[in-house]
Design a protein around this motif. Structure first.
Motif, PDB file in Angstrom:
ATOM      1  N   ASP A   1     -38.324  21.651  -2.461  1.00 16.10           N
ATOM      2  CA  ASP A   1     -38.997  22.947  -2.507  1.00 16.10           C
ATOM      3  C   ASP A   1     -38.001  24.091  -2.691  1.00 16.10           C
ATOM      4  O   ASP A   1     -38.406  25.240  -2.870  1.00 16.10           O
ATOM      5  CB  ASP A   1     -39.821  23.194  -1.234  1.00 16.10           C
ATOM      6  N   LEU A   2     -36.696  23.793  -2.637  1.00 18.33           N
ATOM      7  CA  LEU A   2     -35.692  24.823  -2.891  1.00 18.33           C
ATOM      8  C   LEU A   2     -35.800  25.287  -4.338  1.00 18.33           C
ATOM      9  O   LEU A   2     -36.088  24.478  -5.232  1.00 18.33           O
ATOM     10  CB  LEU A   2     -34.279  24.270  -2.662  1.00 18.33           C
ATOM     11  N   ASP A   3     -35.559  26.580  -4.577  1.00 18.59           N
ATOM     12  CA  ASP A   3     -35.535  27.018  -5.968  1.00 18.59           C
ATOM     13  C   ASP A   3     -34.321  26.387  -6.644  1.00 18.59           C
ATOM     14  O   ASP A   3     -33.397  25.913  -5.979  1.00 18.59           O
ATOM     15  CB  ASP A   3     -35.561  28.551  -6.083  1.00 18.59           C
ATOM     16  N   ASP A   4     -34.322  26.355  -7.957  1.00 16.01           N
ATOM     17  CA  ASP A   4     -33.290  25.637  -8.711  1.00 16.01           C
ATOM     18  C   ASP A   4     -31.881  26.125  -8.396  1.00 16.01           C
ATOM     19  O   ASP A   4     -30.948  25.327  -8.273  1.00 16.01           O
ATOM     20  CB  ASP A   4     -33.544  25.740 -10.217  1.00 16.01           C
ATOM     21  N   GLU A   5     -31.704  27.425  -8.245  1.00  9.28           N
ATOM     22  CA  GLU A   5     -30.371  27.969  -7.986  1.00  9.28           C
ATOM     23  C   GLU A   5     -29.853  27.532  -6.616  1.00  9.28           C
ATOM     24  O   GLU A   5     -28.711  27.096  -6.483  1.00  9.28           O
ATOM     25  CB  GLU A   5     -30.410  29.497  -8.067  1.00  9.28           C
TER      26      GLU A   5
ATOM     27  N   TYR B   1     -30.916  24.917  -4.885  1.00  9.87           N
ATOM     28  CA  TYR B   1     -30.787  23.455  -4.916  1.00  9.87           C
ATOM     29  C   TYR B   1     -29.469  23.029  -5.578  1.00  9.87           C
ATOM     30  O   TYR B   1     -28.724  22.225  -5.021  1.00  9.87           O
ATOM     31  CB  TYR B   1     -31.973  22.843  -5.652  1.00  9.87           C
TER      32      TYR B   1
END
Length: 133
Positions: A50-54, A56
């Motif tokens: 669920d972390l945003d791509d940046e 993560y």
């Protein structure tokens, strides 16, 4: 607020290995092996994916840096990576020094290191990180 968020906020002590503005690495106090480190984003998000791509990708890069230092500080063949996500509702990555497959078995008895042993291990990993800078 999770136990990890309380560690980030300084409300609960931890054996910190490394810290940036966005991430924190600290020893697991009930490790599977000496040098077992938890790597977390400081932002409280329940599930890794669920972390945003940046956030993560930054977490993965931070974990790689920490794993490299663990490998230098703790005698092991590899540093294993585990993401389970059921124990604490705060995204985290386990980095575990491995010499055999069973070293990453979370159902086996965990170690119970002393405060002095934990501090010594954290120090060894911090020193290995300094050599990489």
């Amino acid at each position: 607020m999770t136990i990890f968020s309380k560690i980030v906020a300084g409300e609960i002590p931890a054996y910190k290995v490394a810290e940036t503005i966005d991430y924190l690495a600290f020893l697991d106090i009930n490790p599977l092996a000496e040098g077992h480190v938890l790597v977390i984003p400081k932002k409280e998000v329940d599930y890794l994916f669920d972390l945003d791509d940046e956030l993560y990708t930054g977490l993965q890069i931070f974990a790689k840096i920490i794993a490299t230092a663990i490998k230098k500080a703790i005698p092991c063949k590899r540093v294993g990576v585990a993401v389970i996500g059921l124990e604490v509702p705060h995204a985290h990555i386990h980095l575990i020094p491995l010499n055999r497959m069973s070293d990453i078995n979370f159902e086996r008895p965990k170690l119970n290191p002393t405060t002095e042993e934990l501090e010594a291990t954290a120090h060894k990993i911090r020193e290995a990180l300094k050599r990489d800078v």
